[in-house]
Design a protein around this motif. Structure first.
Motif, PDB file in Angstrom:
ATOM      1  N   GLY A  47       0.772  -1.222   0.000  1.00 57.94           N
ATOM      2  CA  GLY A  47       0.000   0.000   0.000  1.00 57.94           C
ATOM      3  C   GLY A  47       0.804   1.273   0.000  1.00 57.94           C
ATOM      4  N   GLY A  48       2.131   1.151   0.110  1.00 52.80           N
ATOM      5  CA  GLY A  48       2.950   2.352   0.109  1.00 52.80           C
ATOM      6  C   GLY A  48       4.331   2.069   0.652  1.00 52.80           C
ATOM      7  N   GLY A  49       5.191   3.100   0.577  1.00 48.45           N
ATOM      8  CA  GLY A  49       6.533   2.933   1.101  1.00 48.45           C
ATOM      9  C   GLY A  49       7.474   4.035   0.674  1.00 48.45           C
ATOM     10  N   PHE A  50       8.727   3.830   1.041  1.00 51.01           N
ATOM     11  CA  PHE A  50       9.815   4.750   0.747  1.00 51.01           C
ATOM     12  C   PHE A  50      10.413   4.372  -0.609  1.00 51.01           C
ATOM     13  CE2 PHE A  50       9.189   4.821   5.211  1.00 51.01           C
ATOM     14  CZ  PHE A  50       9.817   5.922   5.781  1.00 51.01           C
ATOM     15  N   ALA A 117      -4.377   8.577   0.513  1.00 48.02           N
ATOM     16  CA  ALA A 117      -4.012   7.683  -0.588  1.00 48.02           C
ATOM     17  C   ALA A 117      -4.515   6.270  -0.319  1.00 48.02           C
ATOM     18  CB  ALA A 117      -2.498   7.683  -0.782  1.00 48.02           C
ATOM     19  N   ARG A 118      -4.363   5.830   0.929  1.00 43.32           N
ATOM     20  CA  ARG A 118      -4.842   4.489   1.278  1.00 43.32           C
ATOM     21  C   ARG A 118      -6.351   4.383   1.077  1.00 43.32           C
ATOM     22  NH1 ARG A 118      -3.807   1.322   7.081  1.00 43.32           N
ATOM     23  NH2 ARG A 118      -4.359  -0.765   6.310  1.00 43.32           N
ATOM     24  N   ALA A 119      -7.067   5.409   1.466  1.00 43.19           N
ATOM     25  CA  ALA A 119      -8.530   5.404   1.311  1.00 43.19           C
ATOM     26  C   ALA A 119      -8.943   5.364  -0.161  1.00 43.19           C
ATOM     27  CB  ALA A 119      -9.127   6.628   1.993  1.00 43.19           C
ATOM     28  N   LYS A 122      -4.711   4.013  -3.562  1.00 41.52           N
ATOM     29  CA  LYS A 122      -3.486   4.374  -4.270  1.00 41.52           C
ATOM     30  C   LYS A 122      -2.263   4.045  -3.420  1.00 41.52           C
ATOM     31  CE  LYS A 122      -5.309   6.457  -7.916  1.00 41.52           C
ATOM     32  NZ  LYS A 122      -5.079   5.981  -9.302  1.00 41.52           N
ATOM     33  N   ILE A 123      -1.170   3.681  -4.071  1.00 36.57           N
ATOM     34  CA  ILE A 123       0.098   3.516  -3.374  1.00 36.57           C
ATOM     35  C   ILE A 123       0.542   4.875  -2.846  1.00 36.57           C
ATOM     36  CG2 ILE A 123       2.554   2.991  -3.675  1.00 36.57           C
ATOM     37  CD1 ILE A 123       1.744   0.960  -5.809  1.00 36.57           C
TER      38      ILE A 123
END
Length: 348
Positions: A47-50, A117-119, A122-123
């Motif tokens: 879902g996301g990151g650096f 973004a999570r909602a 989106k990453i």
């Protein structure tokens, strides 16, 4: 168990830069050769990151850890000149902005944007600089990168910079190798604190780690590092370092590289789930429930074969559950602990 994962480190910008730069950004959406892209992220709950800017060495050749036989001490690439590094940094930052423009992800500079973004499904991407070679002595380039969305920085990759010294890829070894931060490195830490930029201790040697711990007013963070007590590799963190991170309220993200995971230091991808779980257990004992996260190093490492791309992240979640971690602990490791430390570092 369906769990979303926020990840402490990937090198997909380097991969895209190698295969065509901004013109190749669309392959991230459609699927590309590598460990992380949009289809793999969706399949694995990434879902996301650096997203790291990393400066590869000049000239032909690469940096290959795939055939190491312990004991080893891998020669590092030569330092790179600042103008060359700055050119690459700008290209890779532009790549992340292009991925945002294409709708593949959302570049985020605060945790409210990550939540949004999570909602939206989106990453959520944080722009990170792995090694400060692009920065000149007056740090003007840091201001320019900040304006482009940079919110996380590691003063060094493993090779030395004008700011400090990293650790080599050496096994067995600890990180007590070389001097601490230069005056320029100390000034960089102070400026990162002033701008609320997260400071990443991964790759930094022991003396540099101690200098950051002394100077910084932010939680100590290693975005993609493991436990030296489990695998005595120079890239891994000793119990004393873990104690310093715990005292600061910081976080360590588990690195998926097999040679950092395995007690024998071998880059053998036939590494079972019990090995990364041993690191997670040790990190939990040292850091507590709120100090452990994930930092895959996708597109920059050789993970176990069962975990070697983002679409397989569910296998790690399943292994944690089978190991006895409850849902609340898994959520903290996979998402919540990064949100806590980012809130405390970036401010409200």
């Amino acid at each position: 168990m369906t769990v979303q994962i926020f990840d402490g480190h990937n090198d997909v910008l380097t991969r895209l830069d190698k295969v065509g730069g901004v013109a190749a950004a669309g392959t991230f959406l459609s699927g590309m050769d590598g460990q992380l892209d949009l289809p793999k992220a969706r399949a694995g709950g990434f879902g996301g990151g650096f997203f790291a800017i990393w400066i590869r060495g000049q000239g032909p050749g690469g940096f290959d850890l795939s055939s190491l036989v312990p004991p080893y001490d891998v020669p590092l690439p030569a330092p790179v000149p600042q103008p060359y590094a700055w050119e690459i940094a700008q290209r890779q930052a532009a790549l992340l902005h292009e991925l945002d423009r294409l709708g593949a992800l959302r570049l985020c500079t605060d945790t409210a944007q990550i939540v949004a973004a999570r909602a939206e499904g989106k990453i959520a991407a944080i722009l990170h600089l792995e090694g400060a070679e692009p920065l000149g002595p007056d740090l003007a380039e840091l201001d320019r990168l900040y304006d482009l969305g940079l919110r996380s920085l590691g003063p060094v990759w493993s090779r030395p910079t004008d700011f400090g010294h990293g650790v080599p890829f050496r096994y067995p070894s600890d990180s007590d190798i070389g001097p601490g931060l230069s005056p320029a490195g100390q000034a960089l830490v102070e400026k990162c604190n002033a701008l609320n930029i997260l400071i990443d201790l991964s790759h930094l040697n022991a003396a540099g780690f101690a200098d950051v711990a002394r100077i910084s007013n932010a939680p100590l963070v290693a975005t993609h590092s493991n436990a030296h007590a489990v695998s005595p590799h120079a890239r891994n963190l000793t119990d004393d370092q873990l104690a310093a991170i715990a005292r600061s309220g910081g976080v360590v993200g588990l690195n998926f590289e097999c040679s950092f995971l395995r007690p024998d230091g071998r880059p053998d991808t036939n590494t079972p789930p019990e090995v990364p779980l041993a690191h997670l257990d040790h990190l939990l004992n040292a850091l507590g429930e709120e100090g452990v996260a994930l930092g895959s190093d996708f597109d920059g490492c050789r993970p176990p074969v069962w975990l070697n791309s983002a679409d397989k992240l569910g296998a790690l979640v399943a292994a944690m559950a089978a190991h006895g971690y409850d849902a609340a602990r898994i959520e903290r490791i996979c998402w919540g602990n990064w949100m806590r430390v980012l809130n405390e570092t970036w401010g409200p």
